[in-house]
Design a protein around this motif. Structure first.
Motif, PDB file in Angstrom:
ATOM      1  N   ASN A   1      31.752  45.378  46.014  1.00 58.17           N
ATOM      2  CA  ASN A   1      32.257  45.122  44.665  1.00 58.17           C
ATOM      3  C   ASN A   1      33.496  44.248  44.648  1.00 58.17           C
ATOM      4  N   GLY A   2      34.436  44.555  45.528  1.00 54.65           N
ATOM      5  CA  GLY A   2      35.705  43.830  45.452  1.00 54.65           C
ATOM      6  C   GLY A   2      36.530  44.053  46.695  1.00 54.65           C
ATOM      7  N   GLY A   3      37.803  44.365  46.504  1.00 54.92           N
ATOM      8  CA  GLY A   3      38.786  44.395  47.579  1.00 54.92           C
ATOM      9  C   GLY A   3      38.371  45.185  48.811  1.00 54.92           C
ATOM     10  N   LEU A   4      37.909  46.380  48.559  1.00 58.03           N
ATOM     11  CA  LEU A   4      37.596  47.258  49.699  1.00 58.03           C
ATOM     12  C   LEU A   4      36.437  46.711  50.538  1.00 58.03           C
ATOM     13  N   GLY A   5      35.495  46.094  49.860  1.00 62.01           N
ATOM     14  CA  GLY A   5      34.344  45.529  50.556  1.00 62.01           C
ATOM     15  C   GLY A   5      34.694  44.235  51.277  1.00 62.01           C
ATOM     16  N   ARG A   6      35.551  43.449  50.651  1.00 62.24           N
ATOM     17  CA  ARG A   6      35.956  42.195  51.301  1.00 62.24           C
ATOM     18  C   ARG A   6      36.879  42.506  52.485  1.00 62.24           C
ATOM     19  N   LEU A   7      37.682  43.542  52.357  1.00 66.60           N
ATOM     20  CA  LEU A   7      38.531  43.940  53.482  1.00 66.60           C
ATOM     21  C   LEU A   7      37.659  44.311  54.682  1.00 66.60           C
ATOM     22  N   ALA A   8      36.596  45.041  54.408  1.00 67.87           N
ATOM     23  CA  ALA A   8      35.690  45.443  55.496  1.00 67.87           C
ATOM     24  C   ALA A   8      35.137  44.195  56.194  1.00 67.87           C
TER      25      ALA A   8
ATOM     26  N   ASN B   1      42.620  55.293  52.400  1.00 66.50           N
ATOM     27  CA  ASN B   1      42.636  55.404  50.943  1.00 66.50           C
ATOM     28  C   ASN B   1      42.930  54.029  50.349  1.00 66.50           C
ATOM     29  N   HIS B   2      42.122  53.620  49.364  1.00 63.35           N
ATOM     30  CA  HIS B   2      42.300  52.283  48.794  1.00 63.35           C
ATOM     31  C   HIS B   2      42.777  52.284  47.347  1.00 63.35           C
ATOM     32  N   THR B   3      42.969  53.449  46.802  1.00 63.05           N
ATOM     33  CA  THR B   3      43.358  53.442  45.392  1.00 63.05           C
ATOM     34  C   THR B   3      43.919  54.800  44.992  1.00 63.05           C
ATOM     35  N   ILE B   4      44.824  54.786  44.023  1.00 67.51           N
ATOM     36  CA  ILE B   4      45.286  56.071  43.497  1.00 67.51           C
ATOM     37  C   ILE B   4      44.676  56.347  42.124  1.00 67.51           C
TER      38      ILE B   4
ATOM     39  N   GLY C   1      47.295  54.434  54.011  1.00 65.65           N
ATOM     40  CA  GLY C   1      47.342  53.611  52.811  1.00 65.65           C
ATOM     41  C   GLY C   1      47.254  52.165  53.256  1.00 65.65           C
ATOM     42  N   VAL C   2      47.176  51.229  52.295  1.00 64.10           N
ATOM     43  CA  VAL C   2      46.855  49.845  52.633  1.00 64.10           C
ATOM     44  C   VAL C   2      47.979  48.838  52.360  1.00 64.10           C
ATOM     45  N   ALA C   3      49.135  49.344  51.937  1.00 58.91           N
ATOM     46  CA  ALA C   3      50.348  48.515  51.843  1.00 58.91           C
ATOM     47  C   ALA C   3      51.508  49.508  51.864  1.00 58.91           C
TER      48      ALA C   3
ATOM     49  N   THR D   1      49.138  47.838  56.368  1.00 58.72           N
ATOM     50  CA  THR D   1      49.076  46.811  55.334  1.00 58.72           C
ATOM     51  C   THR D   1      47.865  45.914  55.568  1.00 58.72           C
ATOM     52  N   ASN D   2      47.109  45.703  54.505  1.00 61.32           N
ATOM     53  CA  ASN D   2      45.886  44.890  54.587  1.00 61.32           C
ATOM     54  C   ASN D   2      46.154  43.497  55.132  1.00 61.32           C
ATOM     55  N   GLY D   3      45.073  42.821  55.431  1.00 67.84           N
ATOM     56  CA  GLY D   3      45.178  41.435  55.879  1.00 67.84           C
ATOM     57  C   GLY D   3      43.889  40.708  55.541  1.00 67.84           C
TER      58      GLY D   3
ATOM     59  N   GLU E   1      41.523  47.249  33.800  1.00 70.50           N
ATOM     60  CA  GLU E   1      42.687  47.298  32.905  1.00 70.50           C
ATOM     61  C   GLU E   1      44.006  47.243  33.668  1.00 70.50           C
ATOM     62  N   TYR E   2      44.063  47.941  34.804  1.00 70.89           N
ATOM     63  CA  TYR E   2      45.354  47.978  35.509  1.00 70.89           C
ATOM     64  C   TYR E   2      45.743  46.621  36.114  1.00 70.89           C
ATOM     65  N   LYS E   3      44.747  45.766  36.307  1.00 70.92           N
ATOM     66  CA  LYS E   3      45.059  44.440  36.862  1.00 70.92           C
ATOM     67  C   LYS E   3      45.598  43.501  35.782  1.00 70.92           C
ATOM     68  N   ARG E   4      45.422  43.914  34.550  1.00 73.91           N
ATOM     69  CA  ARG E   4      46.049  43.300  33.380  1.00 73.91           C
ATOM     70  C   ARG E   4      45.699  41.830  33.130  1.00 73.91           C
TER      71      ARG E   4
ATOM     72  N   LYS F   1      50.025  50.546  40.686  1.00 76.98           N
ATOM     73  CA  LYS F   1      48.583  50.731  40.523  1.00 76.98           C
ATOM     74  C   LYS F   1      47.726  49.951  41.514  1.00 76.98           C
ATOM     75  N   GLU F   2      48.159  48.775  41.923  1.00 74.29           N
ATOM     76  CA  GLU F   2      47.354  47.986  42.856  1.00 74.29           C
ATOM     77  C   GLU F   2      47.717  48.431  44.265  1.00 74.29           C
ATOM     78  N   ALA F   3      46.770  49.057  44.937  1.00 80.57           N
ATOM     79  CA  ALA F   3      47.102  49.602  46.252  1.00 80.57           C
ATOM     80  C   ALA F   3      47.712  48.520  47.149  1.00 80.57           C
ATOM     81  N   SER F   4      47.039  47.392  47.235  1.00 84.84           N
ATOM     82  CA  SER F   4      47.575  46.318  48.069  1.00 84.84           C
ATOM     83  C   SER F   4      47.305  44.967  47.427  1.00 84.84           C
ATOM     84  N   GLY F   5      46.006  44.678  47.268  1.00 82.99           N
ATOM     85  CA  GLY F   5      45.622  43.316  46.918  1.00 82.99           C
ATOM     86  C   GLY F   5      45.394  42.562  48.215  1.00 82.99           C
ATOM     87  N   THR F   6      44.421  41.673  48.206  1.00 80.73           N
ATOM     88  CA  THR F   6      44.206  40.799  49.361  1.00 80.73           C
ATOM     89  C   THR F   6      44.038  39.362  48.868  1.00 80.73           C
ATOM     90  N   GLY F   7      43.611  39.213  47.623  1.00 77.36           N
ATOM     91  CA  GLY F   7      43.556  37.883  47.010  1.00 77.36           C
ATOM     92  C   GLY F   7      44.950  37.264  47.027  1.00 77.36           C
TER      93      GLY F   7
HETATM   94  C1  4GP Z   1      40.875  47.924  46.522  1.00 77.14           C
HETATM   95  C2  4GP Z   1      42.279  47.992  45.939  1.00 77.14           C
HETATM   96  O1  4GP Z   1      42.197  47.988  44.526  1.00 77.14           O
HETATM   97  C3  4GP Z   1      43.077  46.800  46.423  1.00 77.14           C
HETATM   98  O2  4GP Z   1      44.396  46.890  45.973  1.00 77.14           O
HETATM   99  C4  4GP Z   1      43.046  46.745  47.946  1.00 77.14           C
HETATM  100  O3  4GP Z   1      43.634  45.559  48.395  1.00 77.14           O
HETATM  101  C5  4GP Z   1      41.619  46.791  48.440  1.00 77.14           C
HETATM  102  O4  4GP Z   1      40.957  47.936  47.944  1.00 77.14           O
HETATM  103  C6  4GP Z   1      41.532  46.838  49.944  1.00 77.14           C
HETATM  104  O5  4GP Z   1      42.322  47.865  50.449  1.00 77.14           O
HETATM  105  N1  4GP Z   1      40.083  49.035  46.078  1.00 77.14           N
HETATM  106  C7  4GP Z   1      38.758  48.909  45.877  1.00 77.14           C
HETATM  107  C8  4GP Z   1      38.055  50.120  45.380  1.00 77.14           C
HETATM  108  O6  4GP Z   1      38.151  47.876  46.069  1.00 77.14           O
HETATM  109  O7  4GP Z   1      36.831  50.037  45.146  1.00 77.14           O
HETATM  110  O8  4GP Z   1      38.719  51.174  45.229  1.00 77.14           O
END
Ligand code: 4GP
Length: 789
Positions: A110-117, A332-335, A406-408, A435-437, A525-528, A624-630
């Motif tokens: 979907n997004g951050g967590l998958g791209r981090l993987a 953990n990737h999100t609160i 945590g990721v940051a 911290t992510n990379g 919403e939290y990314k505004r 709210k944003e755990a880390s961000g990688t973009g």
């Molecule tokens: C995301 C976080 O929202 C983002 O801040 C973080 O950089 C990314 O994981 C990688 O750690 N979370 C998700 C999710 O993608 O599905 O919870």
């Protein structure tokens, strides 16, 4: 690689597969032929890597998501064969870029967590680390987004339509998965993960669900055709799509099935492999295997592991739990509460009663431990894994896991001090920060070959591609006009390329001489994104009042997908599209600002947009944003961050300097202080510009037909809806600071040399955000593995 043999392979492949020569093949066919030819060149090395890992401790990364993107270009970059293959194709009159463009993204996330993987897979292989990924081979990845009548519409993503040359089906490694109501096959597809330089090739193993038998012959014979295929369809549903919508009970069951399918297949595979290599003494399991659970989605791996040890290998529960507590670690990737999974206990009982029983036993063991520590019942209640009919997946992961990260830095501190504070009190030693990379290969070497060449030229070698900290040396060019000018000219080239791409894909012309102000990420919403939109609307009004307002020409670029069931996120997309239209319809404004919402934002689109960005918008509500990688990718490509003090932005600014970025708005402490007496209406009443912006949501300005489609957004900000407080994400409170900071951006952008210096300082200081650094920390501080020599 052998040029001649690649050519010969492609010819042979085209004849065997399509009955034609390369010359007559379609671009998609050439893509398939070339990819298969490259595979033929790497299989030996892949085999050698696998063999080398047999005598090593390995880490297994289990993730429900891998947002891989395209494979061909990236693999050629990592093999360091990109230019050679480009030339080779030229000899055949084929343009490599066109071939690359044919490839569908593998959007299995979907997004951050998958791209981090995905970045972690790349870095593990590059760092020669014995790491294997486990995931699901969704037949349809993340939906394709298009816009119809100004709204997001979703379509199925058929990423496999041209075939899948980048994986090997390993029928022989099949395992069976048992649910209470069905038994299915899990077939692995192995994807090679080519490390930079090509010496190490790791494996990402993706499981596909298949039925035990193709169809029921007797039913078919009785002409009950649909029924005959029912079992096959139900089975294939398990890996048909990424995260099916879970708003209904049927959907929930399916998603839970997916999770169990993933972990059961992966754990069985690991145990089988362990037994082959080391026999049946499971006490040693943790000596050879570490398992990282990427978020809560794969946490059922814990009870599944215990089930196998107890039911199939005859261990006691206590012993099996003891082993599990040395094997699993959790990220953990999100609160956000809605993302911390809690499954209805009855669903688990229904699908896999034995697993549920084991979870009860784990819970009981936890309670016993807490009792022994003298905790009161009330206190124990905070820790329960099964509570009020729900299974708390994060609790199970933290209790059993030996490390939680945590990721940051900021995110980890919030976990320790707030969200998971009681767990931190219990097990302070388990908590770590990683911290992510991001991988510099895809996000710079591939996506921005022009910048990459300049860096190599200035640093005298391409070593930085594997050691990103070397970019620091670029700081010495901060007063070098030649370098600054070349940086600007590269940015301009990337902007022209993006403009062409947007013209081709969206049919929209944008001006490469304008400032490209970019916000690309999932819509939430939290990314505004809405705050950014409100700012643009305000700017629209200001320009209408005063067409001579002194600002540079700006193109606001958005890219985002909204989860199909997330109504409000979809409204934000609709609102931004409406603002774009309004601007286009207003002659005195449209030559100054433009809004482009690109369709179907994806990894491959990101590779175009990020190198072209002048400004990186990272404006989440602090905390709210755990880390961000973009944010890291944009920094690496020279875009200063316009952001809040949130997630990894904090670390980005610490590396590259506040003076080279634009940091605004409330911080976590401010929000904590404001929370209990926050009244957004006061801001609205006191600020005529805010009032004008919000009124435009409902007075027909953006919705000429007066359908009331933006009333929900308006009310969510000003009065709150149902149980929600108004403006939960503090947009109104941050509006003024946002506006002031954006004015500062416009001021700074006038001095292009200065801007290029800020850009350079961002590039030079982005070394800390390589996923090579992150993965080495996981390897040594969590998994206890080391690179193969
Ligand atoms: C995301 C976080 O929202 C983002 O801040 C973080 O950089 C990314 O994981 C990688 O750690 N979370 C998700 C999710 O993608 O599905 O919870």
């Amino acid at each position: 690689m052998e040029k001649q043999s690649i050519k010969e392979y492609m010819e042979m492949y085209c004849k065997m597969t399509y009955g034609k020569t390369v010359k007559h093949a379609t671009t998609a066919e050439v893509w398939s032929a070339l990819s298969t030819a490259i595979m033929s060149q790497i299989v030996d090395r892949w085999y050698v890597t696998n063999k080398a890992y047999k005598s090593q401790k390995m880490a297994f990364y289990i993730s429900a998501e891998y947002l891989m993107g395209r494979a061909l270009g990236n693999n050629l970059i990592n093999l360091q064969e990109y230019d050679q293959v480009k030339d080779l194709l030229k000899e055949l009159n084929i343009n490599l870029n066109e071939v690359e463009e044919m490839e569908e993204d593998a959007a299995l996330g979907n997004g951050g967590l998958g791209r981090l993987a995905a970045c972690f897979m790349d870095s593990s292989a590059t760092m020669h680390l014995p790491v294997q990924g486990y995931g699901l081979r969704y037949r349809n990845g993340l939906f394709k987004q298009c816009f119809k009548n100004g709204e997001q519409v979703e379509e199925a993503d058929e990423w496999l339509k041209y075939g899948d040359p980048w994986s090997i089906r390993k029928e022989a490694d099949m395992v069976y998965i048992n649910f209470s109501d069905m038994k299915v096959k899990a077939i692995p597809y192995d994807v090679p993960i080519i490390g930079f330089g090509g010496a190490t090739i790791n494996t990402l193993r993706l499981w596909q669900a298949e039925p035990l038998c193709e169809f029921d012959f007797n039913l078919y014979n009785n002409q009950q055709y649909d029924k005959a295929l029912e079992q096959k369809n139900r089975t294939e549903d398990i890996t048909r799509v990424l995260y099916p919508n879970d708003s209904t009970e049927q959907g929930k069951l399916l998603r839970l099935r997916q999770q169990y399918f993933l972990v059961s297949a992966s754990v069985q595979d690991m145990v089988r492999d362990f037994k082959r290599r080391h026999g049946n003494v499971f006490d040693d399991f943790a000596k050879w295997h570490a398992v990282q659970l990427n978020d809560t989605h794969p946490v059922l791996a814990i009870p599944e592991f215990i089930r196998i040890l107890v039911d199939e290998e005859g261990e006691s529960f206590e012993k099996a739990l003891g082993t599990a507590r040395k094997v699993f670690a959790y990220t953990n990737h999100t609160i956000l509460q809605e993302a911390l999974e809690k499954w209805d206990a009855y669903l688990m009982q229904k699908l896999f009663p034995r697993i549920y029983q084991i979870i009860e036993q784990i819970d009981a063991a936890l309670v016993q431990e807490l009792r022994e520590k003298g905790y009161s019942d009330d206190r124990i209640n905070m820790y329960h894994i099964i509570k009020e009919g729900k299974v708390h997946m994060a609790h199970m992961a933290i209790y059993v896991g030996f490390a939680i990260n945590g990721v940051a830095k900021l995110h980890t501190e919030i976990l320790k001090n707030t969200e998971l504070h009681h767990w931190y009190e219990l097990y302070p030693y388990k908590f770590q920060n990683k911290t992510n990379g991001i991988t510099p290969r895809r996000w710079l070497v591939l996506a921005n070959q022009e910048l990459s060449s300049l860096i190599t030229e200035k640093l005298g070698s391409n070593e930085w591609m594997m050691d990103l900290s070397l970019l620091k040396q670029l700081t010495k060019f901060v007063e070098d006009d030649e370098v600054l000018e070349r940086l600007q000219s590269i940015k301009y080239t990337k902007k022209c390329q993006l403009a062409e791409c947007i013209k081709a894909r969206e049919g929209i012309e944008i001006d490469p001489n304008s400032l490209f102000d970019v916000q690309v990420k999932r819509l939430h919403e939290y990314k505004r994104q809405l705050l950014n939109a409100m700012y643009i609307l305000d700017l629209y009004f200001r320009l209408k009042e005063n067409p001579n307002l002194d600002i540079p020409k700006v193109t606001f670029i958005f890219g985002a997908k909204a989860f199909p069931g997330y109504y409000r996120a979809k409204s934000v997309i609709k609102l931004i599209l409406a603002i774009g239209d309004l601007i286009n319809r207003t002659p005195e404004v449209k030559d100054k600002i433009q809004v482009v919402f690109v369709t179907n934002y994806s990894v491959s689109y990101a590779e175009r947009i990020i190198p072209a960005a002048d400004l990186s918008k990272q404006i989440s509500t602090a905390g709210k944003e755990a880390s961000g990688t973009g944010n890291m990718k944009l920094m690496l490509n020279g875009a200063p961050t316009f952001g809040t003090y949130d997630g990894a932005n904090v670390e980005i600014v610490a590396e590259s300097g506040e003076e080279n970025n634009f940091i605004f708005g409330l911080r976590v402490e401010d929000i904590n202080n404001l929370r209990n007496n926050y009244n957004p209406k006061e801001y609205y009443d006191k600020s005529p510009d805010l009032k004008r912006v919000l009124d435009a949501f409902i007075d027909g300005t953006l919705d000429p037909a007066n359908t009331g489609c933006f009333r929900d957004l308006y009310e969510a900000l000003l009065v709150g809806k149902n149980w929600e407080r108004p403006d939960q994400y503090y947009l109104l409170a941050d509006f003024k600071a946002f506006k002031a900071m954006q004015d500062k951006v416009f001021e700074c952008y006038k001095d292009r040399r200065k801007w290029a210096q800020m850009s350079l300082m961002n590039i030079a200081n982005s070394g800390a955000f390589s996923s090579d650094r992150t993965i080495m920390q996981y390897a040594s501080e969590i998994w206890g593995i080391s690179p193969i020599s």
